[in-house]
Scaffold this motif. Structure first.
Motif, PDB file in Angstrom:
ATOM      1  N   LEU A   1       0.131   8.817   0.395  1.00  0.00           N
ATOM      2  CA  LEU A   1      -0.147   9.898  -0.548  1.00  0.00           C
ATOM      3  C   LEU A   1       1.154  10.458  -1.100  1.00  0.00           C
ATOM      4  N   VAL A  31       2.387   8.187  -3.831  1.00  0.00           N
ATOM      5  CA  VAL A  31       1.566   8.331  -5.027  1.00  0.00           C
ATOM      6  C   VAL A  31       1.983   9.587  -5.791  1.00  0.00           C
ATOM      7  N   HIS A  82      -9.791   8.753   3.976  1.00  0.00           N
ATOM      8  CA  HIS A  82      -9.345   8.902   2.599  1.00  0.00           C
ATOM      9  C   HIS A  82      -8.493  10.162   2.444  1.00  0.00           C
ATOM     10  N   VAL A 100      -6.260  12.412  -7.596  1.00  0.00           N
ATOM     11  CA  VAL A 100      -5.859  11.227  -6.841  1.00  0.00           C
ATOM     12  C   VAL A 100      -6.800  11.081  -5.653  1.00  0.00           C
ATOM     13  N   HIS A 102       0.850  -1.186   0.000  1.00  0.00           N
ATOM     14  CA  HIS A 102       0.000   0.000   0.000  1.00  0.00           C
ATOM     15  C   HIS A 102       0.889   1.241   0.000  1.00  0.00           C
ATOM     16  N   GLY A 144      -7.605   8.042  -2.455  1.00  0.00           N
ATOM     17  CA  GLY A 144      -7.296   6.721  -1.917  1.00  0.00           C
ATOM     18  C   GLY A 144      -7.355   6.689  -0.408  1.00  0.00           C
ATOM     19  N   ASN A 189      -6.924  12.853  -0.730  1.00  0.00           N
ATOM     20  CA  ASN A 189      -7.034  13.203  -2.141  1.00  0.00           C
ATOM     21  C   ASN A 189      -6.108  14.357  -2.461  1.00  0.00           C
ATOM     22  N   TRP A 222      -5.858   3.015  -4.107  1.00  0.00           N
ATOM     23  CA  TRP A 222      -5.667   4.326  -4.737  1.00  0.00           C
ATOM     24  C   TRP A 222      -6.181   4.337  -6.162  1.00  0.00           C
TER      25      TRP A 222
END
Length: 169
Positions: free
Chosen positions: A54, A57, A88, A163, A51, A165, A90, A135
């Motif tokens: 952020l 990502v 979450h 984005v 996993h 996730g 984003n 994600w």
């Protein structure tokens, strides 16, 4: 429905960014590499099987953007909202390009993200949807809106990035 939500959020943040002249003022460093910079070494790649956070990502997206536009995504909003029921995170941003991006730029972005463990969902058009664990990344190539061309100059195009996730601690 998800596409509409992403598009609406991105459109609002694009307008705010360009109208206020705050490009890159979100705490993310402005582009420093040239448009011909080589991709980052694989050692800095985020994990492909685990996993991601952020930050990981966003690193994947910055890596994929090299040589396509400003070499980095400009993060317009980066929010962490955590509740007991639905944690979450984003982020929304742009990869500004001198010309309107097309299929070749979208293929480069998605191929680089796939090399970091992302899987594409659906056909690749001017819109790409990628997934990794919890994600999702939505990429959308488009010209700069006519009412914002003066503020965005010399850029004529952009790739909108959204984005969302599950946050990790």
């Amino acid at each position: 429905m998800t596409e509409l939500r992403y598009s609406t959020a991105i459109a609002a943040t694009i307008a705010a960014l360009l109208l206020t002249g705050c490009a890159g003022a979100s705490g993310v460093a402005p582009p420093t590499a040239s448009a011909t910079a080589s991709p980052q070494p694989a050692a800095k790649a985020s994990p492909t099987g685990a996993h991601k956070s952020l930050a990981q990502v966003l690193r994947d997206i910055h890596h994929a953007a090299q040589g396509i536009g400003d070499d980095r995504m400009r993060v317009l909003s980066d929010e962490q909202t955590v509740t007991d029921e639905l944690p979450h995170c984003n982020a929304h941003g742009l990869i500004m390009t001198l010309k309107t991006p097309g299929r070749p730029e979208m293929l480069r972005l998605t191929n680089r993200l796939q090399n970091r463990g992302w899987k594409t969902e659906g056909p690749l058009t001017d819109l790409a949807d990628l997934r990794h664990a919890t994600w999702g990344i939505m990429l959308r190539a488009r010209p700069v809106p006519k009412e914002l061309t003066a503020k965005a100059a010399p850029h004529e195009g952009m790739v909108q990035v959204s984005v969302i996730g599950k946050c990790t601690k």
